[in-house]
Design an enzyme around this catalytic site. Structure first.
Site, PDB file in Angstrom:
ATOM      1  N   LYS A 233       5.655 -18.704  19.977  1.00  0.00           N
ATOM      2  CA  LYS A 233       6.523 -19.736  18.957  1.00  0.00           C
ATOM      3  C   LYS A 233       7.957 -19.712  19.417  1.00  0.00           C
ATOM      4  O   LYS A 233       8.237 -18.538  19.968  1.00  0.00           O
ATOM      5  CB  LYS A 233       6.490 -19.197  17.368  1.00  0.00           C
ATOM      6  CG  LYS A 233       5.029 -19.363  16.800  1.00  0.00           C
ATOM      7  CD  LYS A 233       4.943 -18.842  15.477  1.00  0.00           C
ATOM      8  CE  LYS A 233       3.730 -19.187  15.071  1.00  0.00           C
ATOM      9  NZ  LYS A 233       3.484 -18.732  13.407  1.00  0.00           N
TER      10      LYS A 233
ATOM     11  N   HIS B 129       8.404 -17.719  13.335  1.00  0.00           N
ATOM     12  CA  HIS B 129       9.639 -18.578  13.829  1.00  0.00           C
ATOM     13  C   HIS B 129      10.908 -17.603  13.347  1.00  0.00           C
ATOM     14  O   HIS B 129      12.019 -17.467  14.030  1.00  0.00           O
ATOM     15  CB  HIS B 129       9.850 -19.960  13.479  1.00  0.00           C
ATOM     16  CG  HIS B 129       8.697 -20.713  13.947  1.00  0.00           C
ATOM     17  ND1 HIS B 129       7.489 -20.854  13.468  1.00  0.00           N
ATOM     18  CD2 HIS B 129       8.682 -21.422  15.502  1.00  0.00           C
ATOM     19  CE1 HIS B 129       6.835 -21.808  14.466  1.00  0.00           C
ATOM     20  NE2 HIS B 129       7.402 -21.899  15.555  1.00  0.00           N
TER      21      HIS B 129
END
Length: 158
Positions: free
Chosen positions: A63, A89
């Protein structure tokens, strides 16, 4: 003294599940004015930001987040970050800012997605979005341009 609560996120949605995670997401999305320069601070904001790489990517599929960073001296810059073995994230943002805040830099997440970075084949692929921070129109394309600037001889696709 109590133990520090570990941030927890939903595996399916990326939503924060506890106060520690909510604080990280709140910090990541708020616009925080950077404190004004002190008279002892002789480094300009642009100088500090110039020393911060625009792109730091972990090898493989991870990510990523795009972060708008700003310094006490008034400069701003967008950076792209992926970190190996980080599942969410918000954790990528937190890890990045833990290194930048001591330099007098604040940041705000613009958005994120997935990134595949393979130096051995000089390829980068950017796609998807962050469930935690939502869709950010044009972010993958913008992030690709930033990465192309850092890796001009790579094939960067979004």
């Amino acid at each position: 003294m109590g133990a520090i609560e570990e941030a927890r996120y939903c595996e399916e949605t990326g939503a924060p599940l506890n106060d520690a995670a909510r604080r990280i997401v709140e910090l990541a999305t708020q616009v925080t004015p950077v404190q004004s320069r002190s008279e002892e601070d002789t480094t300009s904001g642009e100088d500090v930001l110039a020393g911060i790489p625009s792109v730091e990517l972990a090898h493989g599929k991870w990510k990523y987040v795009a972060i708008d960073i700003s310094s006490r001296g008034g400069g701003t810059k967008r950076v792209v970050r992926s970190i190996a073995n980080i599942k969410f994230h918000a954790q990528t943002f937190e890890s990045t800012m833990n290194r930048l805040r001591p330099l007098g830099i604040e940041g705000r997440v613009v958005g994120g997605g997935r990134i595949e970075f393979y130096p051995e084949t000089k390829t980068v692929s950017i796609y998807g979005y962050s469930k935690t921070f939502g869709r950010a129109p044009g972010l993958n394309e913008n992030s690709a341009k930033i990465i192309e600037g850092a890796f001009p001889d790579y094939n960067v696709q979004w």
